[in-house]
Structures are given as structure tokens and as C-alpha cells.
Design a protein around this motif. Structure first.
Motif, PDB file in Angstrom:
ATOM      1  N   MET A   1       0.823  -1.200   0.000  1.00 31.00           N
ATOM      2  CA  MET A   1       0.000   0.000   0.000  1.00 31.00           C
ATOM      3  C   MET A   1       0.866   1.262   0.000  1.00 31.00           C
ATOM      4  O   MET A   1       0.578   2.229  -0.701  1.00 31.00           O
ATOM      5  CB  MET A   1      -0.930  -0.005   1.207  1.00 31.00           C
ATOM      6  N   LYS A   2       1.924   1.238   0.810  1.00 32.01           N
ATOM      7  CA  LYS A   2       2.808   2.403   0.865  1.00 32.01           C
ATOM      8  C   LYS A   2       3.490   2.641  -0.483  1.00 32.01           C
ATOM      9  O   LYS A   2       3.685   3.785  -0.893  1.00 32.01           O
ATOM     10  CB  LYS A   2       3.843   2.220   1.970  1.00 32.01           C
ATOM     11  N   GLN A   3       3.843   1.550  -1.158  1.00 30.16           N
ATOM     12  CA  GLN A   3       4.479   1.685  -2.464  1.00 30.16           C
ATOM     13  C   GLN A   3       3.507   2.286  -3.472  1.00 30.16           C
ATOM     14  O   GLN A   3       3.865   3.177  -4.250  1.00 30.16           O
ATOM     15  CB  GLN A   3       4.962   0.320  -2.959  1.00 30.16           C
ATOM     16  N   LEU A   4       2.263   1.814  -3.445  1.00 33.17           N
ATOM     17  CA  LEU A   4       1.241   2.339  -4.347  1.00 33.17           C
ATOM     18  C   LEU A   4       0.989   3.818  -4.068  1.00 33.17           C
ATOM     19  O   LEU A   4       0.866   4.624  -4.992  1.00 33.17           O
ATOM     20  CB  LEU A   4      -0.053   1.541  -4.185  1.00 33.17           C
ATOM     21  N   ALA A   5       0.930   4.171  -2.792  1.00 35.53           N
ATOM     22  CA  ALA A   5       0.705   5.567  -2.421  1.00 35.53           C
ATOM     23  C   ALA A   5       1.865   6.443  -2.884  1.00 35.53           C
ATOM     24  O   ALA A   5       1.655   7.561  -3.370  1.00 35.53           O
ATOM     25  CB  ALA A   5       0.531   5.682  -0.915  1.00 35.53           C
ATOM     26  N   GLU A   7       3.798   5.926  -5.420  1.00 35.58           N
ATOM     27  CA  GLU A   7       3.735   6.068  -6.880  1.00 35.58           C
ATOM     28  C   GLU A   7       2.734   7.143  -7.294  1.00 35.58           C
ATOM     29  O   GLU A   7       2.936   7.840  -8.288  1.00 35.58           O
ATOM     30  CB  GLU A   7       3.361   4.728  -7.509  1.00 35.58           C
ATOM     31  N   ASP A   8       1.658   7.272  -6.528  1.00 39.79           N
ATOM     32  CA  ASP A   8       0.618   8.254  -6.850  1.00 39.79           C
ATOM     33  C   ASP A   8       0.736   9.528  -6.014  1.00 39.79           C
ATOM     34  O   ASP A   8      -0.161  10.370  -6.023  1.00 39.79           O
ATOM     35  CB  ASP A   8      -0.768   7.635  -6.639  1.00 39.79           C
ATOM     36  N   HIS A   9       1.841   9.636  -5.258  1.00 38.32           N
ATOM     37  CA  HIS A   9       2.099  10.822  -4.433  1.00 38.32           C
ATOM     38  C   HIS A   9       0.966  11.061  -3.422  1.00 38.32           C
ATOM     39  O   HIS A   9       0.456  12.169  -3.275  1.00 38.32           O
ATOM     40  CB  HIS A   9       2.294  12.061  -5.316  1.00 38.32           C
ATOM     41  N   LEU A  10       0.585   9.987  -2.752  1.00 37.43           N
ATOM     42  CA  LEU A  10      -0.481  10.047  -1.756  1.00 37.43           C
ATOM     43  C   LEU A  10       0.087   9.799  -0.360  1.00 37.43           C
ATOM     44  O   LEU A  10       1.130   9.165  -0.198  1.00 37.43           O
ATOM     45  CB  LEU A  10      -1.556   9.000  -2.060  1.00 37.43           C
TER      46      LEU A  10
END
Length: 245
Positions: A1-5, A7-10
Motif C-alpha cells: 500500500m505504501k508503495q502504491l501511495a 507512486e501516486d504521491h499520496l
């Protein structure tokens, strides 16, 4: 989840990890009381919600410091002050000063043992609620602190030299924070009532009374928000340290 966030600057707020850690420590301390933090194993009580709020605020980089004051009784000086303004500082048999903080402490209910257990089983105070008062080189062994004439507690000179966290005491600042919280709850209740009971279920209705009701609720909410913001404004407080018997 942290990696996905990433990538999307979340921003990611991990509510699970800190909650599990807090509950584990709470159960080790008091298994019976700890069960009341999440009494039905699904919905947290106030103590659990407080830790969840901490997780979110930390993700938003909320500051840990409420205010900080350090005095030196030997040199009779203000050594440092952060997030506050200190004036009318006087050293004599007692030490007194006026302090106007930029922020309020968190409204922790120290009378609720379940909330206290949750807070003590976490890093809540260190992460969000630091309000240290440090006074070094005091002569008398014990000192009583009053704020606006209210007795806050009696402390040894060693405790004051190390620093006491005022956020853990029933200070006038804590009472002001509780007032702001009560108005925040009131604000939320009005907004929720408008949305849940009028706006959404009656959106297809053409009755002019509905529009009027929404307008009245909006006006009511605006009044509470105004009161809420006024209640949160900084207030000066008179501090005094006197030698205790």
C-alpha cells in the motif's frame, strides 16, 4: 500500500499497526480494562478513537509541541519559550509570569480510565501533546503551581528541573480545549443531522419548507462554527510557583 501511495504521491495513514501495538501493551497492563477500548471488537470507544486520530494527525505531520517554557531561578531569567509568549516575569519568594500559548493541549479525558490506559499504552503524548514547563535551580525542595489561581499540583524541584508536561493536568488550557471539543462535537451533530435526516432522504421533495429547514440548519451551523473558533483563540494565563510546606 505504501508503495502504491508513493507512486501516486499520496499520504498513507497506518491506523492498524499503532492500534495493535497499543492494544497489545494495554492488555499486558490491564486485560480487563483493555477490553473496553474496543468493547464490541469492532467499534473503538473514545480511547481507541483518540489513538486513531493520532495516527491520522501524525501522517499529516501535526506538531508534537503545544508550548514550551524554561526558566532559570538562579539567574532569574527566561531561558527559552516556544509556541508561546511570556510576559510579566517576576522572581521573588515566588515565581510568577503571564503565558499566552499559540495552541491548546489535546482534550484528553483523564477521568476516563479506559482512555488513560489507551494513552499510556501509546506514544500519544510524545507525538501530539507536549506542553513542558521547566524551572531549574530552585532553592526550596517542593513547589506548588497555580494557573489563574487554580491549584495544578505540587512538584519537587527535581521534577520541575526535568520538566513537567502540563498537558497531563487539569489546567485552564485543558478546560478551554474541552470547551472547543464540545463545540466541535456540536458542530458535527448539526452537520450530520442536516445531511442524514433532511438533505439526502428528502432531496426529491419539492416542499418549500425543506429548503427553509436547510437554510436554518446552515445558519445554526455557522453560528456554532463562529463560537467554536472564538473559543479556540489564545488566552493569557497567570502562572505562579510558590514554595510548598
Amino acid at each position: 500500500m505504501k508503495q502504491l501511495a508513493a507512486e501516486d504521491h499520496l499520504t498513507v495513514a497506518d491506523l492498524n499497526g499503532p492500534m495493535v501495538a497499543m492494544l497489545t501493551k494495554a492488555y499486558d497492563t490491564d486485560p480487563t480494562l483493555a477490553q473496553k477500548i474496543i468493547p464490541d471488537r469492532v467499534h473503538p470507544g473514545p480511547g481507541g478513537h483518540l489513538i486513531m486520530a493520532e495516527c491520522l494527525l501524525k501522517a499529516w505531520n501535526a506538531p508534537a509541541l503545544v508550548s514550551s517554557v524554561k526558566l532559570d531561578a538562579a539567574s532569574k531569567t527566561l531561558v527559552s519559550a516556544a509556541a508561546t509568549r511570556v510576559s510579566n516575569l517576576r522572581f521573588g519568594t515566588s515565581i510568577s509570569w503571564t503565558q499566552t500559548d499559540d495552541a491548546l493541549p489535546m482534550p484528553v479525558d483523564w477521568n476516563d480510565p479506559v482512555t488513560v490506559l489507551a494513552v499510556r499504552s501509546s506514544d500519544f503524548m510524545e507525538a501530539l501533546d507536549e506542553e513542558p514547563l521547566v524551572v531549574t535551580n530552585l532553592d526550596a525542595p517542593r513547589w506548588t503551581l497555580t494557573i489563574d489561581g487554580e491549584n495544578i499540583g505540587t512538584f519537587t524541584r527535581e521534577e520541575l528541573a526535568a520538566g513537567i508536561n502540563l498537558a497531563q493536568y487539569a489546567t485552564p488550557m485543558a478546560k478551554q480545549a474541552a470547551q472547543v471539543q464540545a463545540l466541535t462535537v456540536k458542530h458535527n451533530a448539526i452537520h450530520f443531522l442536516r445531511w442524514r435526516s433532511v438533505q439526502v432522504p428528502l432531496q426529491a421533495e419539492k416542499d418549500p419548507h425543506i429548503k427553509k429547514a436547510l437554510a436554518e440548519l446552515d445558519a445554526f451551523e455557522a453560528d456554532v462554527v463562529k463560537e467554536q473558533r472564538a473559543a479556540a483563540l489564545p488566552r493569557p494565563h497567570r502562572f505562579e510557583l510558590t514554595p510548598a510546606q
